[in-house]
Design an enzyme around this catalytic site. Structure first.
Site: not given
Length: 454
Positions: A20, A83, A321, A365, A374, A411, A428
């Site tokens: 089932r 059984t 995780r 931060n 990674n 940034a 940059r």
């Protein structure tokens, strides 16, 4: 040895095909709260410290052997003839054993250790019953086998298909769980026949045989019918999950956890939560989560294999995780994923960030869009971010790389070399400025569009 110092053996019946379920996974290995139902049962059994454990298997035996990894002897029931026949297959594995035997079912996972103790205790009552049966009284007796008894003494056991109308009216039902001395159990099993509606060898018949011999048999009745509920389908699996979760939520609140919307929070079997933890709606705990006191877990967060220290703040929509180690007062915000990484004391990753295989120092931060790169396609590499470092938005830290204490990454930088303490790293391309170029472009394109329409 049991608490009463009687040697104890456990027989777990798990030979059914579980048709089932419609699954390639053995029925008793389907999880409830992230743990196979068989493991739930064996955990309760473990509280009684049995001398021997035997699992009777048929279909899917290889899966059970792999899952048990030698923790129990295996016996094969092939073909499946009922059984009583199943329990008989454990006789070889229990050769030479002299003590008590508990017969359990792998798809009845939530029988408590206290109930098992009650059955063994009754087996050694003053009347020395040959067999002790665990009974229950469900709201709807359905097609369960019936136990005809008075004052705990069994007069007759009968399968539903073989029961009379008067016997079917009895509400005391047979769970199938039994206790007997090994010497009695296998001697009685040898006398069981299959003259019944199904042509099978029924385990409850050992009670009727003992009664015919003039020996008493007893019933222990559980007050919680859910304890002996069998699981034979996906729907019953979901129902069992729901019952387990409901009880776990109540336990969490009793232990000092605030669940804002309890019915939407899902626990794993080993979830550990401290006092004054606040869990907002739609939070899921996978296996291996430990949360200390005074933590807030905001809505729609998912945690698995993670540790969260006191006063940390998680989510909403955070993903922790395995290997995530969130230290005191750290902040893991919106759409932030942490994997195999330490977020130091007071460190922050407020939004849209991936931190994997990393160590983030205290007070650091991480701006929005920060990613620790990674994986190079073959190996994982580590990123180390020093204390109080500031990582600007949309930065890629290409591991292995180390960012020093108090350093600043501007940034939009893609950092592939170490950054020293207190340094500014700006990676940059030079910006090219052409005054008026956009205005000229728009004029030309509008003119072309008008000419095309004309």
């Amino acid at each position: 040895m049991t608490e009463a110092s009687h040697p104890l053996a456990i027989i777990v019946l798990a030979a059914g095909k579980g048709t089932r379920m419609k699954s390639d996974t053995h029925k008793v290995l389907h999880p409830i709260a992230g743990r196979p139902m068989l493991e739930h049962l064996l955990a309760s059994v473990g509280e009684l410290s049995p001398e021997r454990q035997v699992v009777v298997a048929g279909h899917g035996r290889d899966q059970l052997e792999k899952a048990l990894a030698g923790r129990a002897a295996m016996a094969l029931q092939e073909p499946q003839l009922g059984t009583a026949h199943a329990v008989q297959q454990a006789e070889g594995a229990l050769a030479g054993f002299e003590g008590d035997v508990l017969v359990l079912y792998g798809d009845v996972p939530f029988v408590s250790a206290d109930t098992m103790r009650a059955m063994i205790g009754r087996l050694h009552g003053a009347d020395q019953p040959a067999v002790v049966v665990l009974g229950f009284e469900p709201d709807d007796a359905l097609a369960y086998g019936r136990i005809i008894a008075k004052d705990g003494a069994i007069a007759k056991m009968v399968e539903f298909k073989d029961a009379s109308a008067e016997e079917r009216a009895c509400r005391l039902c047979n769970s199938g769980l039994m206790a007997a001395r090994a010497s009695d159990l296998f001697a009685l099993l040898a006398r069981v026949g299959n003259d019944n509606a199904q042509g099978e060898y029924y385990l409850p018949d050992i009670v009727n045989i003992a009664l015919a011999d003039g020996r008493p048999c007893a019933v222990v009745v559980t007050a919680d019918a859910d304890e002996v509920a069998g699981i034979n389908s996906r729907a019953e699996l979901a129902e069992a999950e729901g019952r387990w979760q409901k009880r776990r939520r109540l336990q969490a609140m009793d232990d000092g956890v605030t669940l804002v919307a309890p019915e939407t929070v899902w626990f794993s079997w080993d979830t550990k939560l401290g006092r004054d933890v606040v869990v907002e709606p739609n939070v899921v705990f996978g296996p291996g989560v430990e949360v200390a006191d005074h933590v807030t877990i905001h809505a729609f967060s998912h945690l698995a294999g993670a540790k969260v220290a006191s006063q940390a703040d998680i989510g909403p929509y955070a993903r922790l995780r395995p290997g995530a180690d969130i230290r005191e007062k750290a902040r893991v915000g919106n759409f932030v994923e942490i994997k195999n990484a330490v977020m130091g004391v007071g460190a922050k990753a407020n939004h849209l960030t991936y931190v994997g295989d990393a160590q983030v120092g205290a007070g650091a931060n991480l701006g929005a869009g920060t990613i620790t790169c990674n994986y190079d396609g073959y190996f994982k590499h580590k990123t180390i971010i020093g204390e109080r470092a500031f990582i600007g938005s949309n930065s890629a830290l290409i591991a292995p790389v180390k960012i020093g204490a108090d350093a600043i990454v501007a940034a939009g930088s893609a950092v592939s070399r170490d950054v020293g303490d207190g340094e500014l790293r700006l990676v940059r391309a030079e910006q090219l400025v052409k005054p008026g170029w956009a205005d000229q472009f728009h004029d030309i394109m509008r003119r072309r569009k008008a000419e095309k329409k004309g």
